[in-house]
Scaffold this motif. Structure first.
Motif, PDB file in Angstrom:
ATOM      1  N   SER A 209      33.719  39.669  39.022  1.00  0.00           N
ATOM      2  CA  SER A 209      32.958  39.148  40.165  1.00  0.00           C
ATOM      3  C   SER A 209      32.837  37.636  40.146  1.00  0.00           C
ATOM      4  O   SER A 209      32.692  37.010  41.205  1.00  0.00           O
ATOM      5  N   GLN A 210      32.916  37.011  38.958  1.00  0.00           N
ATOM      6  CA  GLN A 210      32.790  35.557  38.894  1.00  0.00           C
ATOM      7  C   GLN A 210      34.007  34.841  39.489  1.00  0.00           C
ATOM      8  O   GLN A 210      33.986  33.631  39.701  1.00  0.00           O
ATOM      9  N   GLN A 211      35.065  35.587  39.788  1.00  0.00           N
ATOM     10  CA  GLN A 211      36.245  34.993  40.419  1.00  0.00           C
ATOM     11  C   GLN A 211      36.176  35.081  41.953  1.00  0.00           C
ATOM     12  O   GLN A 211      37.115  34.711  42.645  1.00  0.00           O
TER      13      GLN A 211
END
Length: 542
Positions: free
Chosen positions: A232-234
């Motif tokens: 999700s951090q991408q």
């Protein structure tokens, strides 16, 4: 049903992307209602039928959605399908219209224009094929708006648009649907999700997506994270906001600073992408490499065999006239029909409906296929990922291979925004009937060989569109195209497009502004924009 007295407002003529104005204009008493009533008056097929409603979540989206639902009930619509929270990306709305056999849809968006209380808002009617209404329909809507003296609505409390399922308003059913689910299933049916998931899991491959605080955030979370396993951090800026986080939801190098920063220091085997306010446009970047939309659609066509949905071949391809001729070269090698249309996705829709083309694209960060009748930002990004997964090449390697086979069409667009409308129209009028011959004269270092006004005759219905842009062709076969944009809300936006072909491999990695310098200089001297408008340089270069 209530009949509310009203009066016509000037300027409610829909452009290629519907009616776009400042939020404050739409907030005037009766303004939105007048335009919506004009739609119902001009499209009698909506009576007793299904209507799809949703938008990009910008300021005024929810209020407008509630107004439209109440007016639909008063105007005899049998059923409204609306995205939860009033959200639907433009591609998802097009898909839903087609899947549910709706008579049309009202899409609330001003696309890549800024949002917020002081920003822009827009309403577009899409026909039963899922695409933007043709000129005959938009002309009828405008004619109805000029004669309006009242509109119809019902007295009802606002609906619970966050609650999935059916509700009733007067005699009309309202179905609130998950705005993402059907679209995600459609993407899964087109692409090899297993191959893309394996690619995203590779430690030497980096993918980043920026939703720009616009409508594609929830779509990206469902597809990239929940279905394809991307961390999700991408994913950046995936929470839709009324003002797009104070940013400009336009996926180009001028507005995608977060995405460019995320690529800093990443190796060559990487891809980054962004989508716009309503999810129909895309920008694709590789490490230290901007992939021009003209190159993008050409490369997608050349590698379409990598994608399950297009493995059996393409019926044909099409591009808008200002788009570079890179797609034409692919079509020639693959022996495919290639059509050149005016700017505006509705022209592609006619060809798609007739089965004449499978893929289409335009330079303004839009590409799509016969799966819907709108451009589709996430579709294009998934297409790139699918090709990379199958070919095992980096974006840079894919482009190098493509240019080696086809040559490179250098391309750039220069936008001059907020010009006085009368002065901009005067410039085009002067060029259509110049006081002195322009052709045959030397401008800068180049001689102008041809000046033509682009006219298009639809090969399906023989409808004609005149004065769709001026094309300047120079002695080196480079082109410049000049047209006024119809997507702004303040003043006029003058767009200049430049393209030049080269088969010299030593030039392939030149910066476009360098490769196009002679053509840009020639047009600058010919048009005298600095003298006419006091502009020393464009507001935006892409």
């Amino acid at each position: 049903m209530h009949v509310v007295a009203s009066h016509p407002f000037a300027g409610q003529q829909p452009g290629t992307s519907g009616l776009r104005k400042k939020v404050t204009v739409f907030q005037q008493p009766h303004y939105l209602e007048n335009f919506i009533q004009a739609v119902f008056t001009a499209v009698p097929a909506l009576v007793g039928a299904t209507l799809v409603v949703g938008g990009d979540g910008r300021f005024f989206n929810l209020q407008a959605t509630q107004t439209i639902i109440k007016m639909a009930a008063a105007n005899g619509v049998a059923k409204v399908i609306v995205g939860a929270g009033g959200l639907l990306s433009t591609p998802a709305a097009s898909a839903l219209i087609r899947q549910r056999h709706a008579a049309g849809g009202l899409i609330l968006s001003a696309s890549h224009n800024p949002g917020g209380a002081d920003g822009d808002f827009g309403v577009k009617f899409n026909s039963a094929n899922g695409g933007p209404a043709p000129a005959a329909v938009t002309d009828a809507i405008y004619a109805a708006s000029l004669e309006i003296d009242s509109y119809r609505t019902v007295a009802s409390a606002d609906l619970e648009l966050d609650k999935l399922g059916s509700q009733q308003i007067a005699a009309m059913q309202v179905e609130v649907v998950d705005p993402v689910a059907d679209y995600a299933e459609l993407m899964a049916s087109l692409f090899d999700f297993a191959a893309i998931a394996r690619l995203l899991a590779k430690p030497d491959f980096k993918f980043v997506f920026d939703a720009m605080h616009a409508v594609t955030g929830p779509y990206a979370e469902e597809i990239f994270t929940r279905r394809l396993g991307l961390p999700s951090q991408q994913l950046l800026n995936c929470q839709p906001q009324l003002d797009f986080g104070g940013g400009h939801p336009d996926p180009n190098l001028a507005h995608a600073g977060d995405l460019i920063a995320a690529l800093a220091g990443v190796g060559e085997f990487a891809l980054a992408a962004a989508s716009d306010g309503d999810g129909d446009r895309n920008m694709v970047l590789a490490s230290e490499l901007f992939i021009n939309p003209c190159d993008s659609i050409a490369l997608l066509a050349a590698n379409a065999h990598c994608v399950p949905a297009y493995r059996e071949g393409l019926a044909g391809v099409a591009r808008s006239m200002p788009t570079s001729r890179a797609l034409d070269r692919v079509a020639a090698k693959l022996q495919l029909p290639c059509y050149e249309t005016p700017t505006g996705w509705k022209y592609f829709g006619s060809l798609l409906d007739a089965g004449k083309i499978t893929l289409c694209g335009e330079e303004s960060f839009g590409s799509g296929s016969d799966h819907i009748r709108e451009k589709d930002g996430l579709w294009a990004v998934l297409f790139w990922l699918n090709i990379i997964a199958v070919r095992g090449l980096s974006p840079r390697q894919l482009l190098a291979e493509h240019w080696t086979e086809y040559g490179r069409d250098f391309f750039s667009r220069h936008d001059y925004e907020g010009l006085p409308s009368d002065d901009a129209r005067s410039l085009l009028a002067d060029l259509h009937q110049p006081s002195q011959p322009l052709v045959g004269r030397r401008w800068g270092a180049l001689t102008l060989l041809q000046l033509e006004s682009f006219t298009y005759t639809d090969p399906v219905d023989n409808s004609r569109a005149d004065k769709q842009g001026l094309i300047f062709t120079f002695e080196d076969d480079s082109r410049a195209v000049l047209r006024l944009s119809g997507t702004g809300t303040s003043g006029a936006t003058l767009r200049l497009y430049f393209d030049r072909y080269s088969s010299d491999s030593a030039q392939y990695w030149l910066a476009p502004q360098q490769a196009l310098a002679a053509t840009i200089a020639a047009i600058s001297e010919l048009l005298q924009l600095e003298q006419r408008f006091g502009r020393h340089h464009p507001d935006v270069i892409t």
